[in-house]
Structure formats: structure tokens, C-alpha cells
Design a protein around this motif. Structure first.
Motif, PDB file in Angstrom:
ATOM      1  N   GLN A  77      -4.566  -1.998  -2.323  1.00 11.98           N
ATOM      2  CA  GLN A  77      -5.186  -2.326  -3.603  1.00 11.98           C
ATOM      3  C   GLN A  77      -5.738  -3.739  -3.585  1.00 11.98           C
ATOM      4  O   GLN A  77      -5.299  -4.582  -2.804  1.00 11.98           O
ATOM      5  CB  GLN A  77      -4.155  -2.196  -4.740  1.00 11.98           C
ATOM      6  N   ASP A 113     -21.906  -0.959 -14.163  1.00 12.29           N
ATOM      7  CA  ASP A 113     -20.501  -1.324 -13.984  1.00 12.29           C
ATOM      8  C   ASP A 113     -19.774  -1.719 -15.266  1.00 12.29           C
ATOM      9  O   ASP A 113     -18.547  -1.601 -15.343  1.00 12.29           O
ATOM     10  CB  ASP A 113     -20.379  -2.470 -12.981  1.00 12.29           C
ATOM     11  N   ARG A 170      -9.515  -1.374 -15.917  1.00  5.87           N
ATOM     12  CA  ARG A 170      -9.831  -1.610 -14.503  1.00  5.87           C
ATOM     13  C   ARG A 170     -10.689  -2.849 -14.261  1.00  5.87           C
ATOM     14  O   ARG A 170     -10.988  -3.163 -13.108  1.00  5.87           O
ATOM     15  CB  ARG A 170     -10.538  -0.383 -13.917  1.00  5.87           C
ATOM     16  N   GLN A 202     -12.853  -6.592 -11.181  1.00  9.66           N
ATOM     17  CA  GLN A 202     -12.728  -5.172 -10.887  1.00  9.66           C
ATOM     18  C   GLN A 202     -11.450  -4.924 -10.092  1.00  9.66           C
ATOM     19  O   GLN A 202     -11.105  -5.694  -9.191  1.00  9.66           O
ATOM     20  CB  GLN A 202     -13.923  -4.676 -10.060  1.00  9.66           C
ATOM     21  N   TYR A 231      -9.502  -2.188  -7.598  1.00  9.34           N
ATOM     22  CA  TYR A 231      -9.754  -1.094  -6.672  1.00  9.34           C
ATOM     23  C   TYR A 231      -8.435  -0.679  -6.043  1.00  9.34           C
ATOM     24  O   TYR A 231      -7.429  -1.371  -6.165  1.00  9.34           O
ATOM     25  CB  TYR A 231     -10.725  -1.534  -5.562  1.00  9.34           C
ATOM     26  N   THR A 239      -6.383   2.540  -3.171  1.00  8.85           N
ATOM     27  CA  THR A 239      -6.142   3.911  -2.729  1.00  8.85           C
ATOM     28  C   THR A 239      -4.657   4.116  -2.486  1.00  8.85           C
ATOM     29  O   THR A 239      -3.926   3.183  -2.126  1.00  8.85           O
ATOM     30  CB  THR A 239      -6.909   4.241  -1.439  1.00  8.85           C
ATOM     31  N   GLU A 281      -7.691   7.804  -5.401  1.00  6.62           N
ATOM     32  CA  GLU A 281      -7.942   6.479  -5.936  1.00  6.62           C
ATOM     33  C   GLU A 281      -6.724   6.001  -6.709  1.00  6.62           C
ATOM     34  O   GLU A 281      -6.113   6.765  -7.460  1.00  6.62           O
ATOM     35  CB  GLU A 281      -9.171   6.488  -6.848  1.00  6.62           C
ATOM     36  N   PRO A 328      -6.286   2.365  -8.407  1.00  7.49           N
ATOM     37  CA  PRO A 328      -6.631   0.959  -8.622  1.00  7.49           C
ATOM     38  C   PRO A 328      -5.419   0.099  -8.944  1.00  7.49           C
ATOM     39  O   PRO A 328      -4.436   0.583  -9.521  1.00  7.49           O
ATOM     40  CB  PRO A 328      -7.600   1.018  -9.813  1.00  7.49           C
TER      41      PRO A 328
END
Length: 349
Positions: free
Chosen positions: A88, A111, A131, A154, A156, A158, A168, A170
Motif C-alpha cells: 500500500q 480524479d 481514498r 491518493q 493505493y 493491493t 485492490e 487502498p
């Protein structure tokens, strides 16, 4: 509540860090201060997870920068014994919006103006969700050519289990309210380092309001999507979501049911400082003959700006190339705000 360092400090060289190792993003965020990604919860069931940070500090001479917090963890699942890997990161950028029109529209609308975003509280010009988010900085931080400077954030990540399962996942920012606090804390640090901070640091003191509506499935082609009369698609089985609906901001997103590909993204921005990120993009001619205001219709993004209820309103469309979608949305918003239609009635289908 998130704990973060104060903002009354000078400007440092980009490669020197005066803050302790347990702080991240230019010293704005402290380890174990609330959000899961800053605590041990980020590592799942693993005992050997790691958290690291990289950063480039804005300066007066080079008013752009970035910071990133990265989390990694590997362990065996207590349920089935499979190897679990968590990767992450939380990324923050500081700098002026892009010069090129398409790059700027893609960055801001795609975005940060989707129907899943909400307005920042306390009149702060920007948007946020669980997020990430965007904050437009005060005019004192504008680039020399007048482009507004923004701070974006942001999350992110997995989650992988076994040889074939990946999803996914985040980094957990702690919800929209906590994300707003994180974003503003980083912005205050960035502005102070770049030498453009206001006299009083920006602050999140109110709850995040105006949460968006649910993402709903539409089975027929005759529905007025997002509650906008005339906003229709011939395609069946779509998802639509009505986002923020205020005097300053309104958003709508429509996507395919089976593939999730966006069918249209629509937004109206009238908050002056947030709308400033679109200055210089609308040209000096109507987007379509007979429409009010000025603008352009493009292959990926369309933009129209017109006076509405005593102030400029910017109408945006992404994904779709059908001007009828933008016309239906813009006219519905104009009616709600109490101003003249943006497009002729025949333009909306």
C-alpha cells in the motif's frame, strides 16, 4: 484525531529533513496518530511489516514537491495457510496545475470531481473522499503565470493471497473526515516550505457534509439519470450516482454495469477558488452555436463556463462526446440555481 507538527517554521533545503523519523510527508503526519496506515493495523496479521517514506520538499525557488508513505507486509493466513502480501501507499503532490488543457482537465475532473467525492468542509476549496482529495491553495501560492497550485492526495494498494487471488486494497485513511485532516496538514507544511503560507494555517474544524448518494443500477434506457431530466442513454443496465448537489458543486457519474467503464462524468463548479483551476481553458467563443458562455467540446473532456445566479459557473463533461448529455446537465443545474438555460432546449436529448 490526527496529530501533526505545527506549521510555523522556515524553509529548508529539499534534501534535508529536520523532523523525526516517526513523522512523514514533510513532518505533517505522525506515526500511530489515528489512521490505520500510520499504525500497526496497516500490517494486517503480520509481525514483520515495514513502513517507509520518501519526499521532495517544495521551496520558494522550486514550488513543487511530493511525499509518499509505503507499507509492505507478508505473512501466512491463519485461515488457510496461504501467503498473504499487502502493498500500500499514500501519495501527496504539491504544485501548479498542468499547463495543457487536456492534462489539466484529466487530472482535476477524472480524479477529483467524480460523484464519489464530497466538498471539503469549512469552505476550503477542494474535494475529498476516503481514498484521497484535492485542495486548491490560496492565491499567494499561484505560479508566476497565474496557474493555481494544488495539493492532491491518493491512497493505493493491493492485497494478494495465494498464487492467484489479488484485489485492490487502498491504504486506510480513516474515512473522508480523517482524509481531509491529512490533506490540509500536508498542505500547510508544503505552503510554509514554499514560502506562501497564509497568516493562519488552514484548518479542518467542521464535519464533512453532503455525502454522495448511493451508486444505483438502472435497467431501462428511459430513466432520467442522476435525477437530471433528459439525461438518458440508449444502453440498458447502467449504474448512476448522484454526488454533491450544492450551490458550489454538483456531480453525476454514469458507468456500464458489466464493464464498469464510465459512460459520462458531469460536474458543475461555482466555488470561486476551485473553479479557478479551469481559468483560461474555455476560450472566448461558445462551445456550440446558440449556447451561453464560452467553452470547448473535446473528444475526452468538454468544458463550458457561463454566468449563473450572479457568478461564473463551470460545467464539465468527461467520457461522453455527446453534447446533449452536457446540455441536459447544464440546463438542469442552471434551473436549480435560478439562472437562464446554458443550451437551447433542443440541444438536450
Amino acid at each position: 484525531m490526527l496529530a501533526f507538527a505545527g506549521t510555523g517554521f522556515g524553509t529548508w533545503a529539499a534534501d534535508s529533513w529536520p523532523w523525526p523519523k516517526d513523522r512523514y510527508c514533510w513532518g505533517a503526519w505522525e506515526r500511530d496518530s489515528g489512521p490505520d496506515f500510520l499504525g500497526d493495523a496497516a500490517f494486517g496479521d503480520g509481525d514483520d511489516g515495514s513502513r517507509s517514506g520518501t519526499e521532495s520538499l517544495p521551496t520558494h525557488e522550486r514550488p513543487s514537491g511530493s511525499c509518499e508513505v509505503t507499507i509492505a507486509s507478508n505473512y501466512k493466513s491463519s485461515y488457510d495457510g496461504d501467503k498473504v502480501s499487502i502493498s500500500q501507499r499514500v501519495s501527496v503532490t504539491y504544485g501548479p496545475v498542468p499547463t495543457a488543457a487536456e492534462a489539466r482537465l484529466s487530472m482535476i475532473q477524472d480524479d477529483y470531481l467524480g460523484a464519489d467525492m464530497v466538498a471539503l468542509p469549512d469552505g476550503l476549496p477542494g474535494t475529498v473522499n476516503a481514498r484521497g482529495g484535492l485542495l486548491v491553495l490560496p492565491k499567494s501560492c499561484d505560479a508566476k503565470d497565474g496557474r493555481p497550485t494544488v495539493v492532491t492526495m491518493q491512497a493505493y494498494g493491493t492485497y494478494a493471497s495465494g498464487p492467484s487471488y489479488t484485489q485492490e486494497d487502498p491504504a486506510d485513511l480513516g474515512g473522508a473526515q480523517q482524509a481531509a485532516v491529512l490533506l490540509v496538514a500536508a498542505a500547510n507544511r508544503g505552503m510554509a516550505a514554499a514560502g506562501c503560507a497564509p497568516d493562519k494555517p488552514l484548518k479542518v474544524s467542521s464535519p464533512v457534509y453532503d455525502l454522495p448518494g448511493r451508486r444505483e443500477r438502472v435497467f431501462t434506457s428511459s430513466d432520467d439519470l442522476c435525477g437530471i431530466r433528459g439525461l438518458r442513454f440508449d444502453t440498458e443496465d447502467l449504474y448512476h450516482q448522484t454526488g454533491v448537489v450544492t450551490r458550489d458543486l454538483q456531480t453525476c457519474s454514469v458507468a456500464g454495469d458489466r464493464d464498469g467503464i464510465p459512460a459520462v462524468d458531469l460536474a458543475m463548479v461555482a466555488q470561486p477558488r476551485l473553479a479557478a483551476v479551469f481559468d483560461s481553458l474555455t476560450g472566448n467563443r461558445p462551445a456550440v452555436r446558440g449556447w451561453r458562455g464560452t467553452g470547448t467540446l473535446g473528444e475526452n473532456h468538454s468544458i463550458v463556463r457561463a454566468d449563473c445566479a450572479g457568478r461564473p459557473a463551470t460545467f464539465l463533461m468527461g467520457a461522453s462526446t455527446d453534447p446533449g448529455h452536457l446540455a441536459a446537465f447544464a440546463n438542469a443545474v442552471a434551473a436549480r440555481l435560478g439562472c437562464a438555460p446554458i443550451a437551447p432546449k433542443r440541444a438536450a436529448r
